[in-house]
Design a protein around this motif. Structure first.
Motif, PDB file in Angstrom:
ATOM      1  N   GLU A 109       1.373  -9.305  -2.626  1.00 20.46           N
ATOM      2  CA  GLU A 109       0.412  -8.572  -1.829  1.00 20.46           C
ATOM      3  C   GLU A 109      -0.979  -9.170  -1.986  1.00 20.46           C
ATOM      4  O   GLU A 109      -1.408  -9.518  -3.075  1.00 20.46           O
ATOM      5  CB  GLU A 109       0.419  -7.103  -2.244  1.00 20.46           C
ATOM      6  CG  GLU A 109       1.764  -6.451  -1.996  1.00 20.46           C
ATOM      7  CD  GLU A 109       1.795  -5.011  -2.439  1.00 20.46           C
ATOM      8  OE1 GLU A 109       2.818  -4.367  -2.223  1.00 20.46           O
ATOM      9  OE2 GLU A 109       0.800  -4.567  -3.013  1.00 20.46           O
ATOM     10  N   LYS A 110      -1.664  -9.262  -0.874  1.00 17.58           N
ATOM     11  CA  LYS A 110      -3.003  -9.826  -0.856  1.00 17.58           C
ATOM     12  C   LYS A 110      -3.938  -8.811  -0.214  1.00 17.58           C
ATOM     13  O   LYS A 110      -4.246  -8.884   0.965  1.00 17.58           O
ATOM     14  CB  LYS A 110      -3.019 -11.144  -0.084  1.00 17.58           C
ATOM     15  CG  LYS A 110      -2.125 -12.223  -0.709  1.00 17.58           C
ATOM     16  CD  LYS A 110      -2.144 -13.494   0.111  1.00 17.58           C
ATOM     17  CE  LYS A 110      -1.254 -14.565  -0.517  1.00 17.58           C
ATOM     18  NZ  LYS A 110      -1.222 -15.809   0.275  1.00 17.58           N
ATOM     19  N   ALA A 155      -5.424  -5.079   1.130  1.00 15.95           N
ATOM     20  CA  ALA A 155      -4.926  -4.013   1.993  1.00 15.95           C
ATOM     21  C   ALA A 155      -4.047  -4.551   3.111  1.00 15.95           C
ATOM     22  O   ALA A 155      -3.051  -3.931   3.484  1.00 15.95           O
ATOM     23  CB  ALA A 155      -6.102  -3.240   2.581  1.00 15.95           C
ATOM     24  N   LYS A 156      -4.378  -5.707   3.650  1.00 13.88           N
ATOM     25  CA  LYS A 156      -3.588  -6.267   4.752  1.00 13.88           C
ATOM     26  C   LYS A 156      -2.181  -6.615   4.295  1.00 13.88           C
ATOM     27  O   LYS A 156      -1.202  -6.390   5.015  1.00 13.88           O
ATOM     28  CB  LYS A 156      -4.281  -7.505   5.316  1.00 13.88           C
ATOM     29  CG  LYS A 156      -3.593  -8.073   6.549  1.00 13.88           C
ATOM     30  CD  LYS A 156      -4.367  -9.235   7.132  1.00 13.88           C
ATOM     31  CE  LYS A 156      -3.658  -9.780   8.370  1.00 13.88           C
ATOM     32  NZ  LYS A 156      -4.392 -10.923   8.960  1.00 13.88           N
ATOM     33  N   GLY A 157      -2.075  -7.173   3.089  1.00 11.60           N
ATOM     34  CA  GLY A 157      -0.760  -7.508   2.558  1.00 11.60           C
ATOM     35  C   GLY A 157       0.090  -6.274   2.335  1.00 11.60           C
ATOM     36  O   GLY A 157       1.283  -6.258   2.647  1.00 11.60           O
ATOM     37  N   LYS A 158      -0.503  -5.208   1.801  1.00 10.36           N
ATOM     38  CA  LYS A 158       0.228  -3.965   1.580  1.00 10.36           C
ATOM     39  C   LYS A 158       0.692  -3.365   2.902  1.00 10.36           C
ATOM     40  O   LYS A 158       1.814  -2.864   3.015  1.00 10.36           O
ATOM     41  CB  LYS A 158      -0.654  -2.966   0.833  1.00 10.36           C
ATOM     42  CG  LYS A 158      -0.947  -3.357  -0.606  1.00 10.36           C
ATOM     43  CD  LYS A 158      -1.822  -2.313  -1.283  1.00 10.36           C
ATOM     44  CE  LYS A 158      -2.117  -2.713  -2.725  1.00 10.36           C
ATOM     45  NZ  LYS A 158      -2.983  -1.715  -3.401  1.00 10.36           N
ATOM     46  N   GLU A 159      -0.180  -3.435   3.898  1.00  9.25           N
ATOM     47  CA  GLU A 159       0.175  -2.895   5.211  1.00  9.25           C
ATOM     48  C   GLU A 159       1.341  -3.669   5.820  1.00  9.25           C
ATOM     49  O   GLU A 159       2.278  -3.080   6.369  1.00  9.25           O
ATOM     50  CB  GLU A 159      -1.031  -2.956   6.146  1.00  9.25           C
ATOM     51  CG  GLU A 159      -0.739  -2.428   7.545  1.00  9.25           C
ATOM     52  CD  GLU A 159      -1.892  -2.639   8.504  1.00  9.25           C
ATOM     53  OE1 GLU A 159      -1.707  -2.360   9.699  1.00  9.25           O
ATOM     54  OE2 GLU A 159      -2.965  -3.095   8.059  1.00  9.25           O
ATOM     55  N   SER A 160       1.309  -4.989   5.713  1.00 11.81           N
ATOM     56  CA  SER A 160       2.385  -5.811   6.267  1.00 11.81           C
ATOM     57  C   SER A 160       3.707  -5.516   5.570  1.00 11.81           C
ATOM     58  O   SER A 160       4.764  -5.426   6.211  1.00 11.81           O
ATOM     59  CB  SER A 160       2.044  -7.297   6.125  1.00 11.81           C
ATOM     60  OG  SER A 160       0.904  -7.626   6.889  1.00 11.81           O
ATOM     61  N   ARG A 199       5.024  -2.213   6.757  1.00 12.33           N
ATOM     62  CA  ARG A 199       5.553  -2.339   8.118  1.00 12.33           C
ATOM     63  C   ARG A 199       6.945  -2.951   8.101  1.00 12.33           C
ATOM     64  O   ARG A 199       7.841  -2.520   8.844  1.00 12.33           O
ATOM     65  CB  ARG A 199       4.603  -3.188   8.973  1.00 12.33           C
ATOM     66  CG  ARG A 199       3.354  -2.438   9.425  1.00 12.33           C
ATOM     67  CD  ARG A 199       2.320  -3.376   9.999  1.00 12.33           C
ATOM     68  NE  ARG A 199       2.801  -4.127  11.155  1.00 12.33           N
ATOM     69  CZ  ARG A 199       2.103  -5.089  11.751  1.00 12.33           C
ATOM     70  NH1 ARG A 199       0.897  -5.417  11.278  1.00 12.33           N
ATOM     71  NH2 ARG A 199       2.593  -5.711  12.803  1.00 12.33           N
TER      72      ARG A 199
END
Length: 210
Positions: free
Chosen positions: A15-16, A18-23, A26
């Motif tokens: 994870e990188k 917030a964007k990584g967590k969101e991806s 999803r």
């Protein structure tokens, strides 16, 4: 479906922010929908990433394989179900404990609300997974422990084998969740009340109503 050498349910998540967590979320949600709808063997990584609107390289950034994401979803279902059951104890009111029927009804309703709120995870963990029978056995053991406790407190008839009652309850739950709860034909509360009336009121010394 293969597991890693340690038998765990790990992914190669990197994870990188917030964007990584969101991806990653999803992809998990998309995978759950695809597996629940099409089954494990028919579902492809390409269909998961299409559902998530991400690329295949993005998938492999977070998960080693289709097996890995499926196993993580199964473990997610299993651990959350156990947490729901563990956290379903009704609090005392003014120092008075709730009745055995109220407690069992509340536990079942909490479990059914979890199933109803997470239909894809439920289909995967409770029905599709190779671990489904093991998960149901754990549920049988948890319900049996609860019933034996009430039996020892003289709330249920002493000559009833609670292991058999627990097996029957989980068998009923397995069928009714699939045919009635997930399709939305009955609410979690209605299902819990009806099951308690069907099984437990017949076992109670005093024929209490839920």
């Amino acid at each position: 479906m293969k597991r890693n050498r340690k038998g765990g349910y790990h992914t190669l998540a990197r994870e990188k922010g917030a964007k990584g967590k969101e991806s990653r979320l999803r992809l998990l949600h998309a995978a759950a929908k695809q597996f629940a709808t099409h089954g494990f063997y028919t579902t492809k990584v390409s269909s998961i990433v299409a559902e998530a609107k991400l690329s295949q390289p993005a998938f492999y950034l977070y998960f080693e394989s289709k097996d890995a994401v499926f196993e993580e979803l199964v473990e997610m279902f299993r651990s959350r179900l156990q947490a729901v059951i563990n956290d379903s104890q009704l609090p005392e009111q003014n120092g008075a404990k709730h009745s055995a029927l109220d407690q069992l009804c509340h536990t079942l309703q909490s479990m059914f609300e979890y199933f109803y709120s997470h239909p894809d995870l439920t289909r995967i963990g409770f029905y599709l997974s190779p671990d489904a029978n093991e998960i149901k056995l754990e549920l049988v053991q948890g319900i049996e422990k609860m019933l034996r406790h009430e039996q020892q407190n003289s709330n249920f008839a002493s000559d009833i084998p609670m292991n058999l009652v627990s097996e029957c309850l989980v068998g009923t739950i397995e069928r009714i969740v699939f045919t009635q709860l997930l399709p939305g034909r009955i609410t979690p509360e209605e299902l819990a009340v009806n099951i308690v009336r069907l099984y437990v009121s017949g076992l109670a010394r005093n024929q209490s109503k839920v």
